[in-house]
Design an enzyme around this catalytic site. Structure first.
Site, PDB file in Angstrom:
ATOM      1  N   GLY A   8      29.010  60.760  12.302  1.00 30.65           N
ATOM      2  CA  GLY A   8      29.268  59.740  13.333  1.00 30.65           C
ATOM      3  C   GLY A   8      27.977  59.097  13.800  1.00 30.65           C
ATOM      4  O   GLY A   8      26.877  59.532  13.458  1.00 30.65           O
ATOM      5  N   GLY A  20      25.206  58.887  15.678  1.00 22.41           N
ATOM      6  CA  GLY A  20      24.465  59.777  16.575  1.00 22.41           C
ATOM      7  C   GLY A  20      23.375  59.051  17.329  1.00 22.41           C
ATOM      8  O   GLY A  20      22.826  59.558  18.301  1.00 22.41           O
ATOM      9  N   ASP A  34      17.981  63.136  19.299  1.00 26.38           N
ATOM     10  CA  ASP A  34      17.690  62.483  20.586  1.00 26.38           C
ATOM     11  C   ASP A  34      18.316  61.102  20.716  1.00 26.38           C
ATOM     12  O   ASP A  34      18.172  60.436  21.740  1.00 26.38           O
ATOM     13  CB  ASP A  34      16.169  62.400  20.805  1.00 26.38           C
ATOM     14  CG  ASP A  34      15.483  61.576  19.720  1.00 26.38           C
ATOM     15  OD1 ASP A  34      16.181  61.060  18.815  1.00 26.38           O
ATOM     16  OD2 ASP A  34      14.249  61.443  19.757  1.00 26.38           O
ATOM     17  N   GLY A  35      18.986  60.653  19.658  1.00 32.97           N
ATOM     18  CA  GLY A  35      19.642  59.343  19.724  1.00 32.97           C
ATOM     19  C   GLY A  35      18.688  58.170  19.612  1.00 32.97           C
ATOM     20  O   GLY A  35      19.076  57.019  19.755  1.00 32.97           O
ATOM     21  N   ASP A  81      28.064  59.011   3.572  1.00 36.09           N
ATOM     22  CA  ASP A  81      28.063  58.301   4.861  1.00 36.09           C
ATOM     23  C   ASP A  81      27.126  57.101   4.829  1.00 36.09           C
ATOM     24  O   ASP A  81      27.144  56.282   5.751  1.00 36.09           O
ATOM     25  CB  ASP A  81      27.682  59.248   6.008  1.00 36.09           C
ATOM     26  CG  ASP A  81      26.342  59.929   5.770  1.00 36.09           C
ATOM     27  OD1 ASP A  81      26.180  60.555   4.716  1.00 36.09           O
ATOM     28  OD2 ASP A  81      25.454  59.817   6.641  1.00 36.09           O
ATOM     29  N   ASN A  82      26.325  56.987   3.786  1.00 36.64           N
ATOM     30  CA  ASN A  82      25.446  55.833   3.635  1.00 36.64           C
ATOM     31  C   ASN A  82      25.923  54.925   2.506  1.00 36.64           C
ATOM     32  O   ASN A  82      25.127  54.204   1.906  1.00 36.64           O
ATOM     33  CB  ASN A  82      24.010  56.287   3.374  1.00 36.64           C
ATOM     34  CG  ASN A  82      23.411  57.000   4.565  1.00 36.64           C
ATOM     35  OD1 ASN A  82      23.841  56.794   5.703  1.00 36.64           O
ATOM     36  ND2 ASN A  82      22.430  57.854   4.329  1.00 36.64           N
ATOM     37  N   ASP A 135      21.416  51.649   5.515  1.00 36.89           N
ATOM     38  CA  ASP A 135      20.596  52.790   5.866  1.00 36.89           C
ATOM     39  C   ASP A 135      19.312  52.890   5.061  1.00 36.89           C
ATOM     40  O   ASP A 135      19.220  53.610   4.070  1.00 36.89           O
ATOM     41  CB  ASP A 135      21.406  54.095   5.761  1.00 36.89           C
ATOM     42  CG  ASP A 135      21.537  54.700   7.138  1.00 36.89           C
ATOM     43  OD1 ASP A 135      20.571  54.541   7.907  1.00 36.89           O
ATOM     44  OD2 ASP A 135      22.568  55.302   7.446  1.00 36.89           O
TER      45      ASP A 135
HETATM   46  P1  AMP Z   1      21.010  58.992   8.498  1.00 36.40           P
HETATM   47  O1  AMP Z   1      20.104  59.964   7.816  1.00 36.40           O
HETATM   48  O2  AMP Z   1      20.286  57.946   9.296  1.00 36.40           O
HETATM   49  O3  AMP Z   1      22.039  58.429   7.611  1.00 36.40           O
HETATM   50  O4  AMP Z   1      21.768  59.860   9.612  1.00 36.40           O
HETATM   51  C1  AMP Z   1      22.634  60.910   9.312  1.00 36.40           C
HETATM   52  C2  AMP Z   1      23.312  61.363  10.582  1.00 36.40           C
HETATM   53  O5  AMP Z   1      22.365  61.869  11.511  1.00 36.40           O
HETATM   54  C3  AMP Z   1      24.085  60.284  11.321  1.00 36.40           C
HETATM   55  O6  AMP Z   1      25.210  60.877  11.908  1.00 36.40           O
HETATM   56  C4  AMP Z   1      23.095  59.829  12.350  1.00 36.40           C
HETATM   57  O7  AMP Z   1      23.717  59.233  13.460  1.00 36.40           O
HETATM   58  C5  AMP Z   1      22.441  61.143  12.730  1.00 36.40           C
HETATM   59  N1  AMP Z   1      21.098  60.959  13.264  1.00 36.40           N
HETATM   60  C6  AMP Z   1      19.986  60.586  12.596  1.00 36.40           C
HETATM   61  N2  AMP Z   1      18.925  60.530  13.420  1.00 36.40           N
HETATM   62  C7  AMP Z   1      19.363  60.848  14.657  1.00 36.40           C
HETATM   63  C8  AMP Z   1      18.753  60.970  15.939  1.00 36.40           C
HETATM   64  N3  AMP Z   1      17.455  60.738  16.126  1.00 36.40           N
HETATM   65  N4  AMP Z   1      19.539  61.332  16.973  1.00 36.40           N
HETATM   66  C9  AMP Z   1      20.841  61.574  16.804  1.00 36.40           C
HETATM   67  N5  AMP Z   1      21.479  61.477  15.636  1.00 36.40           N
HETATM   68  C10 AMP Z   1      20.757  61.122  14.556  1.00 36.40           C
HETATM   69 MG    MG Z   2      23.366  57.012   7.794  1.00 35.91          MG
END
Ligand code: AMP
Ligand code: MG
Length: 507
Positions: free
Chosen positions: A122, A124, A157-158, A280-281, A290
């Site tokens: 989801g 994040g 940390d979002g 998810d990407n 992404d």
């Molecule tokens: P990603 O690697 O960007 O495709 O992210 C994979 C998952 O990790 C997704 O659910 C993102 O929302 C979550 N995510 C990545 N970085 C963060 C972050 N700094 N804080 C919260 N969720 C994160």
């Molecule tokens: Mg992603």
């Protein structure tokens, strides 16, 4: 000694509990919000009208001192977005103020990460503000990335730091200019807050624009939970939004497979390595999404991996077609759940997924054929292309520059083994004698400039120090990548000292 360690651990656990509680208080807690008065986006939201289980409504978390570093005026115009006051632009794109008509939410999805299923991912650190219908009649998502924690943050940390935000801005816009389907970058805002990774780094928020943020993982989450009603609703929604001609779940599968086949061939034709092709990407629309540990190759190496976390080389350059097929098999697995006659659906889905390698090969041949000036592909052309790639690999030729130079006398300088290259060139000259516009075909298929890794790193370093000139320079040159006049300095491969051997996940 032992008791001392124990004590320290207890304190740590307690500190974490307090932090966790503090986070919970922030999530879902509606801060007093201000609304943008002069930032106008013609929102027309459809995702927010889907059932509750699809997302969580949540506002962005305001940042300390938002400052706009980049705003994509041309894209804004296409989206029908206008703004009057720069200060308000920063507040809105930093997540401190909401534009009228926005219905902020974090989307739910799951996904296979490096082959292992994660039942809940989801958004994040991203929040969908809503959708607009652009001047071409296309529905586009407007999303803030790095906009604070959500219920899907899982310990994160979002937030995002400036480096990955500017990397995504530059690379996604370069991809668009190259003519390859991609999400777009509308804005990059410096937050005025630090984010903590291994060290303190300047925080930032990216505004991302996408045909939609539907992913293979959006289907997987409902399929794995057995929420068939939601899966059906999602399928109907995806068809209506992206493939109105598609006939039911299998029609959708076919359509997505076709787009993804084209996409992976397009990536390879410019030497692009996505780096984290988790489900998810992987979009339903067929856009690249992404830009984490992605990179364009300098020296050609079919097995090239950049991502520091991809230790098995799962997402290596020439593994990408295989992985796209694997991802489509996961989409198929989800969509099969909707069928009344499961056996028939399995049969049909298998056929569709098994047809993909041939689709990718055809798309690859079309792209690489054009790179050597051939539009009417013949059977023997595969060998001609592969022999050139083998030479490039053996001689460590620069992928972009060798292809761009191919038609000129200088091409030979890109190779070490001059005799071998001359032999190949003689074969090739004979072959393209019957091609009418070989030169123009090649010029339109071989970019003069790509966003090279070392230039991106240099740009980030400067931006962190407050100097946006290298960013501006890159953006200007990358806007017309097939133009001979492209900034000559930015076309050079890295020197030994400039080489960036690995990239890191964009968190
Ligand atoms: P990603 O690697 O960007 O495709 O992210 C994979 C998952 O990790 C997704 O659910 C993102 O929302 C979550 N995510 C990545 N970085 C963060 C972050 N700094 N804080 C919260 N969720 C994160
Ligand atoms: Mg992603």
């Amino acid at each position: 000694m032992i008791s001392c360690n124990l004590l320290r651990r207890c304190v740590l656990v307690k500190t974490r509990l307090v932090q966790e509680m503090a986070r919970k208080l922030v999530i879902g807690h509606c801060r007093p919000y201000i609304y943008s008065m002069t930032f106008i986006a013609p929102f027309d939201n459809s995702y927010a009208a889907l059932p509750d289980g699809f997302f969580t409504r949540i506002n962005p978390t305001p940042v300390a001192a938002p400052q706009v570093l980049a705003f994509n005026l041309n894209l804004a115009r296409t989206l029908g977005i206008t703004h009057a006051e720069t200060a308000e632009l920063a507040l809105t794109l930093g997540g401190n103020a909401l534009p009228a008509g926005a219905e902020p939410l974090a989307q739910l999805y799951a996904g296979h990460q490096f082959g292992s299923y994660n039942p809940q991912l989801g958004d994040g650190r991203a929040i969908l503000l809503g959708e607009v219908v652009d001047t071409n009649g296309q529905r586009r998502d407007i999303q803030l990335k790095g906009s604070g924690r959500t219920p899907y943050s899982r310990g994160g940390d979002g937030r995002a730091w400036l480096g990955p935000v500017l990397r995504e801005y530059v690379v996604s816009e370069a991809m668009h200019a190259l003519g390859i389907p991609t999400t777009r970058a509308l804005a990059a805002v410096r937050s005025g807050e630090d984010v903590y990774r291994e060290t303190a780094l300047p925080g930032a928020v990216l505004t991302r624009v996408a045909a939609s943020h539907l992913r293979v993982g959006t289907f997987q989450v409902f399929a794995h939970r057995g929420e068939l009603e939601n899966l059906k609703t999602l399928t109907d929604y995806a068809i209506a939004r992206h493939y109105p001609q598609a006939d039911g779940p299998m029609g959708l599968l076919s359509a997505v497979c076709a787009r993804q086949a084209d996409l992976v061939a397009a990536w390879m034709s410019v030497g692009f390595i996505h780096g984290v092709m988790n489900t998810d990407n992987c979009t339903i629309s067929g856009e690249t999404i992404d830009y984490g540990p992605c990179a364009f190759m300098d020296v050609f190496d079919a097995n090239r991996v950049f991502s520091s976390i991809d230790r098995q080389g799962r997402y290596a350059f020439s593994n990408q077609p295989q992985i796209v097929v694997w991802n489509m098999a996961q989409l198929a697995t989800a969509l099969i759940q909707l069928a009344d006659d499961k056996d028939a659906a399995i049969e049909q889905a298998t056929q569709i997924v098994h047809a993909m390698p041939a689709l990718i090969e055809a798309a690859w041949l079309k792209r690489f054929g054009a790179k050597i000036g051939i539009t009417k592909i013949r059977e023997e052309d595969t060998a001609l292309i592969n022999d050139l790639l083998a030479l490039m690999q053996k001689d460590g030729a620069d992928f972009t520059n060798a292809f761009r130079a191919l038609g000129s006398e200088n091409a030979i300088d890109e190779f070490l083994d001059r005799d071998e290259f001359e032999a190949w060139r003689a074969r090739w000259k004979t072959r393209i004698a019957s091609e009418a516009n070989a030169e123009e075909t090649m010029k339109a298929a071989n970019p003069a400039i790509i966003p090279r890794n070392h230039r991106i790193e240099q740009m980030i370093e400067a931006a962190v120090a407050g100097d946006m000139a290298p960013f501006e320079r890159l953006m200007k040159a990358l806007a017309t990548p097939y133009d001979d006049a492209a900034d000559p300095d930015l076309r050079h491969p890295p020197t030994d000292r400039e080489i960036v051997p690995a990239t890191f996940c964009g968190t």
